[in-house]
Design a protein around this motif. Sequence first.
Motif, short mmCIF file in Angstrom:
data_model
loop_
_atom_site.label_atom_id
_atom_site.label_comp_id
_atom_site.label_asym_id
_atom_site.label_seq_id
_atom_site.Cartn_x
_atom_site.Cartn_y
_atom_site.Cartn_z
N VAL A 115 5.06 -5.91 -6.60
CA VAL A 115 3.73 -6.38 -6.22
C VAL A 115 3.70 -6.58 -4.71
CG1 VAL A 115 1.98 -8.18 -6.47
CG2 VAL A 115 3.41 -7.55 -8.43
N PHE A 116 2.63 -6.11 -4.08
CA PHE A 116 2.38 -6.43 -2.67
C PHE A 116 0.91 -6.80 -2.53
CE2 PHE A 116 0.73 -5.12 1.51
CZ PHE A 116 1.46 -5.98 2.31
N ILE A 117 0.65 -7.95 -1.92
CA ILE A 117 -0.72 -8.39 -1.64
C ILE A 117 -0.77 -8.74 -0.16
CG2 ILE A 117 -2.55 -10.03 -2.17
CD1 ILE A 117 -1.16 -10.55 -4.85
N GLY A 118 -1.51 -7.95 0.61
CA GLY A 118 -1.54 -8.25 2.03
C GLY A 118 -2.27 -7.22 2.85
N LYS A 119 -1.79 -7.04 4.08
CA LYS A 119 -2.41 -6.12 5.02
C LYS A 119 -1.33 -5.21 5.58
CE LYS A 119 -3.77 -7.76 8.99
NZ LYS A 119 -3.00 -6.94 9.97
N ASP A 120 -1.58 -3.89 5.58
CA ASP A 120 -0.56 -2.96 6.04
C ASP A 120 -0.76 -2.60 7.52
OD1 ASP A 120 -2.63 -1.13 6.13
OD2 ASP A 120 -1.95 0.05 4.41
N THR A 121 0.08 -1.69 8.00
CA THR A 121 0.04 -1.32 9.42
C THR A 121 -1.23 -0.54 9.78
OG1 THR A 121 1.36 0.65 8.89
CG2 THR A 121 2.55 -1.31 9.66
N ASP A 122 -1.94 0.00 8.78
CA ASP A 122 -3.21 0.70 9.03
C ASP A 122 -4.40 -0.25 9.02
OD1 ASP A 122 -1.96 3.20 9.20
OD2 ASP A 122 -2.01 3.45 7.02
N LYS A 123 -4.13 -1.55 8.93
CA LYS A 123 -5.15 -2.60 8.91
C LYS A 123 -6.00 -2.55 7.65
CE LYS A 123 -5.37 -3.03 13.95
NZ LYS A 123 -6.23 -3.08 15.16
N SER A 124 -5.41 -2.04 6.58
CA SER A 124 -6.08 -2.06 5.28
C SER A 124 -5.62 -3.29 4.51
CB SER A 124 -5.74 -0.80 4.48
OG SER A 124 -6.22 0.36 5.10
N ALA A 125 -6.57 -4.00 3.90
CA ALA A 125 -6.23 -5.07 2.98
C ALA A 125 -6.02 -4.43 1.62
CB ALA A 125 -7.36 -6.09 2.91
N LEU A 126 -4.90 -4.75 0.96
CA LEU A 126 -4.61 -4.02 -0.28
C LEU A 126 -3.77 -4.83 -1.24
CD1 LEU A 126 -1.43 -2.88 0.01
CD2 LEU A 126 -2.53 -1.39 1.65
N ILE A 127 -3.80 -4.38 -2.49
CA ILE A 127 -2.92 -4.87 -3.55
C ILE A 127 -2.25 -3.65 -4.17
CG2 ILE A 127 -2.75 -6.05 -5.77
CD1 ILE A 127 -5.23 -7.65 -5.04
N ASN A 128 -0.92 -3.61 -4.14
CA ASN A 128 -0.15 -2.54 -4.78
C ASN A 128 0.55 -3.10 -6.01
OD1 ASN A 128 -0.81 -0.63 -2.85
ND2 ASN A 128 1.07 -0.90 -1.67
N LEU A 129 0.39 -2.43 -7.14
CA LEU A 129 1.10 -2.79 -8.37
C LEU A 129 1.97 -1.61 -8.75
CD1 LEU A 129 -1.88 -4.39 -10.35
CD2 LEU A 129 -0.24 -5.53 -8.86
N ALA A 130 3.29 -1.85 -8.89
CA ALA A 130 4.23 -0.77 -9.11
C ALA A 130 4.95 -0.90 -10.45
CB ALA A 130 5.25 -0.75 -7.97
N ASP A 131 5.53 0.23 -10.92
CA ASP A 131 6.33 0.20 -12.14
C ASP A 131 7.73 -0.30 -11.82
OD1 ASP A 131 7.74 2.33 -11.00
OD2 ASP A 131 6.62 3.84 -12.11
N LYS A 132 8.60 -0.34 -12.82
CA LYS A 132 9.92 -0.94 -12.62
C LYS A 132 10.82 -0.13 -11.69
CE LYS A 132 12.21 1.03 -16.70
NZ LYS A 132 13.01 0.70 -17.91
N LYS A 133 10.41 1.10 -11.38
CA LYS A 133 11.16 1.91 -10.42
C LYS A 133 10.61 1.77 -9.01
CE LYS A 133 12.85 5.30 -13.74
NZ LYS A 133 13.00 6.74 -14.05
N GLY A 134 9.62 0.93 -8.84
CA GLY A 134 9.06 0.71 -7.52
C GLY A 134 8.00 1.72 -7.14
N LYS A 135 7.55 2.53 -8.06
CA LYS A 135 6.51 3.53 -7.78
C LYS A 135 5.14 2.88 -7.96
CE LYS A 135 9.58 6.85 -7.43
NZ LYS A 135 9.88 7.52 -6.14
N THR A 136 4.34 2.88 -6.90
CA THR A 136 3.00 2.27 -6.96
C THR A 136 2.14 3.05 -7.95
OG1 THR A 136 3.14 1.50 -4.69
CG2 THR A 136 0.95 1.67 -5.64
N ARG A 137 1.51 2.33 -8.89
CA ARG A 137 0.68 2.99 -9.92
C ARG A 137 -0.79 2.61 -9.81
NH1 ARG A 137 4.26 5.37 -13.54
NH2 ARG A 137 2.42 6.57 -14.12
N ILE A 138 -1.07 1.44 -9.23
CA ILE A 138 -2.46 1.03 -9.01
C ILE A 138 -2.57 0.45 -7.60
CG2 ILE A 138 -4.36 -0.48 -9.71
CD1 ILE A 138 -3.24 -0.50 -12.50
N GLN A 139 -3.61 0.86 -6.87
CA GLN A 139 -3.90 0.33 -5.55
C GLN A 139 -5.34 -0.17 -5.48
OE1 GLN A 139 -3.09 3.69 -2.93
NE2 GLN A 139 -1.32 2.63 -2.10
#
Length: 254
Positions: free
Chosen positions: A200-224
């Motif tokens: 899980v990541f909830i925050g702001k990335d280097t592109d200045k996008s506010a986002l929530i990333n939800l990933a599977d157990k292998k760390g692959k983002t599946r929902i943004q």
Amino acid sequence: MTDSLEKIKKQIRFLSVYAVFSSLLLIFALFLIFRMEKQTEKLSVEELTAKRINIIEPNGQYRMILSNKEKSPENLFYGKPIGMPGGNRPGIIFFNDEATECGGLVFSGRKDSSGKYFASGHFSFDQYNQNQVLYFQYLDDNGDKKTGLYVDDWHNSPTFPEFRNQYKATEKLPAGPDRDLRLKQLMEPLNGDPAFAHRVFIGKDTDKSALINLADKKGKTRIQLIVDSTGAAKINFLDSAGKVVYSLPDKEHH
């Protein structure tokens, strides 16, 4: 002559009694001071200046250390130093019941001779005998910023010190396919599951996008869930290869 001797004897007896009495009084006073120090539980001061403050258990074991950079502790695992040396992370370091580091609050901020700066803030909690799994982090590399809340997965075995030592030793091998394969195997130690994964990541990335990333157990983002720097909002669904398979709003239906 006899009277003089008697007077001297009396004075000696007096001085002897006085010396014994004074010694007993001093011992009693020291006993009271020691007892008061043992019984004192609270100390109130208006201002305290220190390079390091150790919070310990009754057996002397570290529980929390607040320090400047110079006096900051090394990594401890069951009370023994491992990995990172001391003297490089000002802040607060936490230790569990077994004298193993289990999280902390550290921060930095500096500018180099060229005028470029780097700043960071990090507040984390570690998985038992592993690395951090819940943390708030701010990284700013001369304006290239990423800030947010992270939730990670870590394997249970080997322990983090063992894994770190293996990884560091493998990194020192000559560059080539064998080294790359060994590093990959370390990151995927069991049934293809990675040693760690950002879930899980909830925050702001280097592109200045506010986002929530939800990933599977292998760390692959599946929902943004994204609101980009222009204010555009969307939800992406991705496959295990990182390809967007569906997006909302669905432009094809508008």
